[in-house]
Design a protein around this motif. Structure first.
Motif, PDB file in Angstrom:
ATOM      1  N   THR A 184      12.819  -1.089  14.748  1.00  0.00           N
ATOM      2  CA  THR A 184      11.529  -0.928  13.561  1.00  0.00           C
ATOM      3  C   THR A 184      11.558  -1.342  12.459  1.00  0.00           C
ATOM      4  O   THR A 184      12.172  -1.881  12.212  1.00  0.00           O
ATOM      5  CB  THR A 184      13.453   0.481  13.308  1.00  0.00           C
ATOM      6  N   CYS A 185      10.681  -1.154  12.084  1.00  0.00           N
ATOM      7  CA  CYS A 185       9.898  -1.634  10.448  1.00  0.00           C
ATOM      8  C   CYS A 185      10.331  -1.527   9.665  1.00  0.00           C
ATOM      9  O   CYS A 185      10.810  -2.027   8.663  1.00  0.00           O
ATOM     10  CB  CYS A 185       8.270  -1.084  10.853  1.00  0.00           C
ATOM     11  N   SER A 186      10.836   0.186  10.115  1.00  0.00           N
ATOM     12  CA  SER A 186      11.424   0.983   8.815  1.00  0.00           C
ATOM     13  C   SER A 186      13.057   0.608   8.850  1.00  0.00           C
ATOM     14  O   SER A 186      13.408   0.821   9.845  1.00  0.00           O
ATOM     15  CB  SER A 186      10.569   2.162   8.312  1.00  0.00           C
ATOM     16  N   PRO A 187      14.029   0.564   7.507  1.00  0.00           N
ATOM     17  CA  PRO A 187      15.115   0.657   6.811  1.00  0.00           C
ATOM     18  C   PRO A 187      15.534   2.034   7.564  1.00  0.00           C
ATOM     19  O   PRO A 187      14.300   3.018   7.386  1.00  0.00           O
ATOM     20  CB  PRO A 187      15.384  -0.360   5.858  1.00  0.00           C
ATOM     21  N   LEU A 206       5.041  -0.157   5.755  1.00  0.00           N
ATOM     22  CA  LEU A 206       5.771  -1.377   6.142  1.00  0.00           C
ATOM     23  C   LEU A 206       5.361  -1.867   7.775  1.00  0.00           C
ATOM     24  O   LEU A 206       5.405  -3.119   8.120  1.00  0.00           O
ATOM     25  CB  LEU A 206       7.755  -0.660   6.090  1.00  0.00           C
ATOM     26  N   GLY A 207       4.716  -0.958   8.390  1.00  0.00           N
ATOM     27  CA  GLY A 207       4.112  -1.147   9.624  1.00  0.00           C
ATOM     28  C   GLY A 207       3.317  -2.162   9.970  1.00  0.00           C
ATOM     29  O   GLY A 207       2.330  -2.589  10.771  1.00  0.00           O
ATOM     30  N   LEU A 208       2.107  -2.425   8.189  1.00  0.00           N
ATOM     31  CA  LEU A 208       0.969  -3.269   8.571  1.00  0.00           C
ATOM     32  C   LEU A 208       1.282  -4.822   7.727  1.00  0.00           C
ATOM     33  O   LEU A 208       1.080  -5.516   8.300  1.00  0.00           O
ATOM     34  CB  LEU A 208       0.330  -2.049   7.081  1.00  0.00           C
ATOM     35  N   PHE A 209       2.508  -4.360   6.955  1.00  0.00           N
ATOM     36  CA  PHE A 209       3.132  -5.573   6.675  1.00  0.00           C
ATOM     37  C   PHE A 209       3.467  -6.213   7.893  1.00  0.00           C
ATOM     38  O   PHE A 209       3.651  -7.481   7.980  1.00  0.00           O
ATOM     39  CB  PHE A 209       4.138  -4.531   5.005  1.00  0.00           C
ATOM     40  N   PHE A 210       4.052  -5.643   9.237  1.00  0.00           N
ATOM     41  CA  PHE A 210       4.476  -6.491   9.823  1.00  0.00           C
ATOM     42  C   PHE A 210       3.725  -6.076  11.492  1.00  0.00           C
ATOM     43  O   PHE A 210       3.749  -6.586  12.112  1.00  0.00           O
ATOM     44  CB  PHE A 210       5.638  -6.210  10.568  1.00  0.00           C
ATOM     45  N   ASN A 241      -3.064  -1.632  -2.024  1.00  0.00           N
ATOM     46  CA  ASN A 241      -2.446  -2.233  -2.751  1.00  0.00           C
ATOM     47  C   ASN A 241      -1.984  -2.873  -2.842  1.00  0.00           C
ATOM     48  O   ASN A 241      -1.228  -3.795  -3.345  1.00  0.00           O
ATOM     49  CB  ASN A 241      -3.164  -1.378  -4.280  1.00  0.00           C
ATOM     50  N   ASP A 242      -0.852  -1.951  -2.489  1.00  0.00           N
ATOM     51  CA  ASP A 242       0.831  -2.156  -2.425  1.00  0.00           C
ATOM     52  C   ASP A 242       1.047  -3.523  -1.989  1.00  0.00           C
ATOM     53  O   ASP A 242       2.101  -4.605  -2.012  1.00  0.00           O
ATOM     54  CB  ASP A 242       1.944  -1.094  -1.739  1.00  0.00           C
ATOM     55  N   LEU A 243      -0.170  -3.206  -0.192  1.00  0.00           N
ATOM     56  CA  LEU A 243       0.341  -4.728   0.312  1.00  0.00           C
ATOM     57  C   LEU A 243      -0.206  -5.793  -0.697  1.00  0.00           C
ATOM     58  O   LEU A 243       0.567  -7.676  -0.181  1.00  0.00           O
ATOM     59  CB  LEU A 243      -0.621  -4.626   1.162  1.00  0.00           C
ATOM     60  N   VAL A 261      12.879  -0.399   0.285  1.00  0.00           N
ATOM     61  CA  VAL A 261      11.961  -1.394   1.480  1.00  0.00           C
ATOM     62  C   VAL A 261      11.007  -2.483   0.000  1.00  0.00           C
ATOM     63  O   VAL A 261      10.772  -3.049   0.709  1.00  0.00           O
ATOM     64  CB  VAL A 261      10.146   0.136   0.592  1.00  0.00           C
ATOM     65  N   LEU A 262      11.329  -2.008  -1.253  1.00  0.00           N
ATOM     66  CA  LEU A 262      10.647  -3.100  -2.068  1.00  0.00           C
ATOM     67  C   LEU A 262      11.446  -4.563  -1.988  1.00  0.00           C
ATOM     68  O   LEU A 262      10.589  -5.499  -1.510  1.00  0.00           O
ATOM     69  CB  LEU A 262      11.099  -3.359  -3.113  1.00  0.00           C
ATOM     70  N   LYS A 263      12.740  -4.641  -1.098  1.00  0.00           N
ATOM     71  CA  LYS A 263      13.499  -5.735  -0.828  1.00  0.00           C
ATOM     72  C   LYS A 263      12.671  -6.138   0.800  1.00  0.00           C
ATOM     73  O   LYS A 263      12.589  -7.720   0.725  1.00  0.00           O
ATOM     74  CB  LYS A 263      14.687  -5.342  -0.256  1.00  0.00           C
ATOM     75  N   ILE A 264      12.128  -5.852   1.147  1.00  0.00           N
ATOM     76  CA  ILE A 264      12.066  -6.319   2.623  1.00  0.00           C
ATOM     77  C   ILE A 264      10.336  -6.782   2.278  1.00  0.00           C
ATOM     78  O   ILE A 264       9.458  -8.075   2.337  1.00  0.00           O
ATOM     79  CB  ILE A 264      11.385  -4.996   3.778  1.00  0.00           C
ATOM     80  N   ILE A 265       9.006  -5.832   1.392  1.00  0.00           N
ATOM     81  CA  ILE A 265       7.757  -6.185   1.094  1.00  0.00           C
ATOM     82  C   ILE A 265       7.638  -7.597   0.179  1.00  0.00           C
ATOM     83  O   ILE A 265       8.428  -7.652  -0.354  1.00  0.00           O
ATOM     84  CB  ILE A 265       6.870  -5.239   1.404  1.00  0.00           C
ATOM     85  N   SER A 266       6.547  -8.575   0.149  1.00  0.00           N
ATOM     86  CA  SER A 266       6.582  -9.688  -0.388  1.00  0.00           C
ATOM     87  C   SER A 266       4.555  -8.805  -0.598  1.00  0.00           C
ATOM     88  O   SER A 266       4.010  -8.952   0.253  1.00  0.00           O
ATOM     89  CB  SER A 266       6.851 -10.845  -0.222  1.00  0.00           C
ATOM     90  N   PRO A 267       3.739 -10.070  -2.097  1.00  0.00           N
ATOM     91  CA  PRO A 267       2.799 -10.226  -2.323  1.00  0.00           C
ATOM     92  C   PRO A 267       2.401 -10.415  -1.037  1.00  0.00           C
ATOM     93  O   PRO A 267       1.833 -11.679  -0.179  1.00  0.00           O
ATOM     94  CB  PRO A 267       2.783 -10.347  -2.896  1.00  0.00           C
ATOM     95  N   ASP A 268       0.929  -9.830  -0.508  1.00  0.00           N
ATOM     96  CA  ASP A 268       0.336 -10.884   1.015  1.00  0.00           C
ATOM     97  C   ASP A 268      -1.281 -10.026   0.700  1.00  0.00           C
ATOM     98  O   ASP A 268      -1.134  -9.291   1.104  1.00  0.00           O
ATOM     99  CB  ASP A 268       1.059 -10.177   2.456  1.00  0.00           C
ATOM    100  N   PRO A 269      -1.329 -10.781  -0.380  1.00  0.00           N
ATOM    101  CA  PRO A 269      -3.684 -10.811  -0.536  1.00  0.00           C
ATOM    102  C   PRO A 269      -4.464 -11.213   0.536  1.00  0.00           C
ATOM    103  O   PRO A 269      -4.952  -9.913   0.346  1.00  0.00           O
ATOM    104  CB  PRO A 269      -3.613 -11.609  -1.503  1.00  0.00           C
ATOM    105  N   CYS A 270      -3.789 -11.415   1.525  1.00  0.00           N
ATOM    106  CA  CYS A 270      -4.538 -12.170   2.953  1.00  0.00           C
ATOM    107  C   CYS A 270      -4.528 -11.028   3.397  1.00  0.00           C
ATOM    108  O   CYS A 270      -6.017 -10.283   3.654  1.00  0.00           O
ATOM    109  CB  CYS A 270      -4.421 -13.383   2.809  1.00  0.00           C
ATOM    110  N   LEU A 271      -2.943 -10.667   3.427  1.00  0.00           N
ATOM    111  CA  LEU A 271      -3.315  -8.819   4.004  1.00  0.00           C
ATOM    112  C   LEU A 271      -4.437  -8.426   3.963  1.00  0.00           C
ATOM    113  O   LEU A 271      -4.454  -7.306   4.325  1.00  0.00           O
ATOM    114  CB  LEU A 271      -1.810  -9.162   5.079  1.00  0.00           C
ATOM    115  N   ALA A 272      -3.575  -8.116   2.748  1.00  0.00           N
ATOM    116  CA  ALA A 272      -4.746  -6.601   2.072  1.00  0.00           C
ATOM    117  C   ALA A 272      -5.801  -6.485   2.564  1.00  0.00           C
ATOM    118  O   ALA A 272      -6.626  -5.941   2.677  1.00  0.00           O
ATOM    119  CB  ALA A 272      -3.804  -6.485   0.726  1.00  0.00           C
TER     120      ALA A 272
END
Ligand code: AMP
Length: 583
Positions: A184-187, A206-210, A241-243, A261-272
């Motif tokens: 699952t994407c979400s904790p 999170l679904g978009l992050f992954f 923006n968050d992504l 959530v913050l523990k999982i995501i990291s900046p990804d300007p390209c994906l955003a």
């Protein structure tokens, strides 16, 4: 068990379904023999000495058919802390709340370890059948739009929550991810935040992050997927923006969830930027095929799409584009019932193969012609209940359950039709809830009848390029003559003339004889169509959630007499139309 082993397990059970049922009943009775509820009917009969077949006929002849009300006093004592053998020999530690959105009131239902185990089992089985048709990558992710409700303790200290809530909190949910090697994407903190709006935002983020890793998208009922993407249409810029920044919008204010959530995501300007570009393009085509565009590796969308979820199919298809929609399985808080063994079938044709070891199932034959015992609930005639081994293709039945969790000959209230057999086990078509929802005097209409009528009426809307977002109804008996009121929330502009036609079309589309006769004689007044402002059904959802319903099990009530709901609906009504169908 490997995926194909679990299929073997089920195929074996299905081949011997009748026998498995007889043994299942024996196991249930051996486990729970002597409990107070059964004692009343079986007294001191020594079941150990009986063979399974005699036990089956003894049980069905001595123990009466029952409804939830018959179990309520026992369940209440359990909730209050009575640990004696009332319904089961093992004391119960948890109770489930049925969603209550179909009945208008939530009910306590026994929940034991067996419930979580069968949930894991059916989910694995269904996943194995799906992977035959739509193989997924090992180690991939699932965008699961799932939500726990708040849990609380009864006076006697039992944990109460919806069945899905108990399941997400169980060991079985954790091991499912390991066994199926899909994650699952979400904790857990997102699933159980208790605030469905914030959870939806984080699920999507999170679904978009992954997004590259997501193999399929799922929820319990289709409604949750539709509501999540409606929310996405409004929030995508913030999510992007968050992504980009690897940060979280201040709208997420629950500390535990923020931290997780913050523990999982990291900046990804390209994906955003990529997603932003896609969204701008999607917005111009009213978000058609949003899912495959944003989740390019998703193989399918899987959810309950039948019964009261049918009205959301159109919207879901709009979002899913070419991606297959796979119907999830058939069950209730009381027991799982059937698995979808043909995942490639469209939702309109799906059937559910009964799992004969999960509960003991009986089937009350229902007849539309007037013969047999006449039921006071509706105009269906009932015959004596029959065991699973005797059901016939093409016949409709009401399901009766005897479960490992302490329900004996419990009428579930669902109407199914036997569509065929999978080996020796019946494949069921879900027809509707038995309960009548619309009735003023001699008229009788079920949720299914209303659904068909609304489908007819909304065709005119679609032709005018407008979308029906959601609907409900009310049998107004406060004035003479009483009448039906249908509430619609719509998206898009439409001429008043068209809405007036929709209203008359629906009035004329109720085919129930009692309704037609009453309309002709004006003992039921003209149908009223009320158009409510945008967001009204979200207010209704919020009302239910605030009163303990869970997003994962929510079903819009298709008819209501609830005063709070009626107040919301009437306050939000912006236009009213009256049918001229029988003028
Ligand atoms: P709950 O109140 O959450 O226990 O809801 C259980 C009820 O949801 C069942 O008794 C059915 O009426 C309905 N339901 C569950 N699964 C399906 C399905 N696959 N198709 C149609 N209706 C379903």
């Amino acid at each position: 068990m490997e995926p194909y082993d679990i299929i073997d397990w089920f195929e074996n059970l299905s081949e011997n379904a009748g026998k498995v049922q007889t043994q299942t009943l024996r196991r249930i009775l051996e486990l729970n023999h002597g409990v107070q509820y059964l004692q009343k009917w079986l007294r001191d009969i020594n079941i150990q000495e009986m063979d399974a077949c005699s036990l089956e006929s003894l049980f069905t002849s001595m123990v009466p058919l029952a409804s939830h009300a018959d179990f309520e006093p026992y369940i209440q004592r359990i909730a209050d802390g009575d640990t004696g053998p009332l319904l089961t020999q093992q004391p119960m530690a948890t109770l489930s709340l049925s969603s209550g959105t179909t009945e208008g009131r939530q009910k306590y239902v026994p929940f034991t370890r067996h419930s979580a185990q069968t949930t894991l089992q059916i989910l694995r089985l269904a996943a194995a059948y799906r992977s035959r048709v739509y193989p997924i990558r090992d180690g991939g992710r699932i965008l699961e739009l799932i939500y726990s409700s708040k849990q609380f303790k009864t006076k006697g200290g039992l944990a109460v929550g919806t069945a899905t809530t108990h399941y997400y909190a169980s060991e079985e949910f954790k091991i499912r991810q390991e066994i199926t090697n899909s994650f699952t994407c979400s904790p857990e903190e997102v699933i159980s935040s208790g605030d469905y709006k914030q959870s939806t935002y984080c699920h999507l983020l999170l679904g978009l992050f992954f997004s590259k890793e997501v193999e399929f998208i799922t929820s319990t009922f289709a409604y949750s997927i539709v509501q999540a993407f409606c929310a996405f249409e409004e929030n995508w810029e913030e999510i992007c923006n968050d992504l980009r920044e690897g940060n979280l919008s201040p709208r997420i204010n629950l500390p535990k969830m923020r931290k997780a959530v913050l523990k999982i995501i990291s900046p990804d300007p390209c994906l955003a930027s990529k997603i932003e570009g896609f969204c701008e393009e999607l917005q111009n085509r009213n978000w058609a095929s949003l899912i495959p565009k944003l989740w390019p590796n998703a193989k399918y969308v899987c959810s309950i799409l039948t019964g009261s979820m049918q009205p959301y199919l159109k919207k879901l298809r709009h979002y899913a584009g070419e991606l297959p929609l796979v119907s999830a399985d058939y069950g209730s808080t009381e027991s799982w019932i059937g698995v979808n063994v043909d995942p490639s079938l469209p939702p309109e044709k799906v059937t559910f193969a009964v799992i004969p070891s999960f509960s003991y199932f009986e089937f009350i034959p229902l007849c539309r012609q007037k013969q047999g015992r006449f039921s006071p609930i509706d105009d269906l005639a009932e015959d004596e209940p029959i065991p699973l081994s005797q059901v016939k293709v093409g016949q409709e039945y009401e399901i009766v359950l005897t479960t490992f969790t302490g329900l004996y000959r419990y009428r579930l209230g669902d109407v199914v039709e036997v569509a065929g057999f999978h080996k020796g086990t019946p494949k069921l078509n879900f027809i509707c809830r038995r309960k009548l929802i619309l009735t003023v005097n001699i008229d009788k209409n079920t949720e299914k009848d209303l659904q068909l009528v609304v489908e007819r009426g909304s065709q005119l809307l679609s032709e005018a390029g407008t979308e029906l977002v959601d609907f409900t109804s009310h049998a107004n008996v406060a004035n003479q003559p009483g009448n039906y009121v249908i509430y619609w929330e719509i998206k898009g502009e439409v001429e008043e003339r068209v809405l007036g036609e929709c209203c008359s079309e629906m009035d004329a589309a109720f085919v129930d004889h009692g309704y037609v006769v009453s309309r002709r004689t004006n003992s039921i007044g003209p149908l009223e169509l009320c158009i409510v402002e945008r967001g009204t059904f979200r207010k209704i959802l919020d009302y239910f959630i605030a009163n303990g319903a869970a997003m994962s099990q929510f079903k819009t009530p298709r008819c209501t007499g609830n005063q709070v709901l009626l107040k919301i609906l009437n306050m939000c009504t912006i236009k009213r139309f009256q049918s001229t169908a029988y003028a």
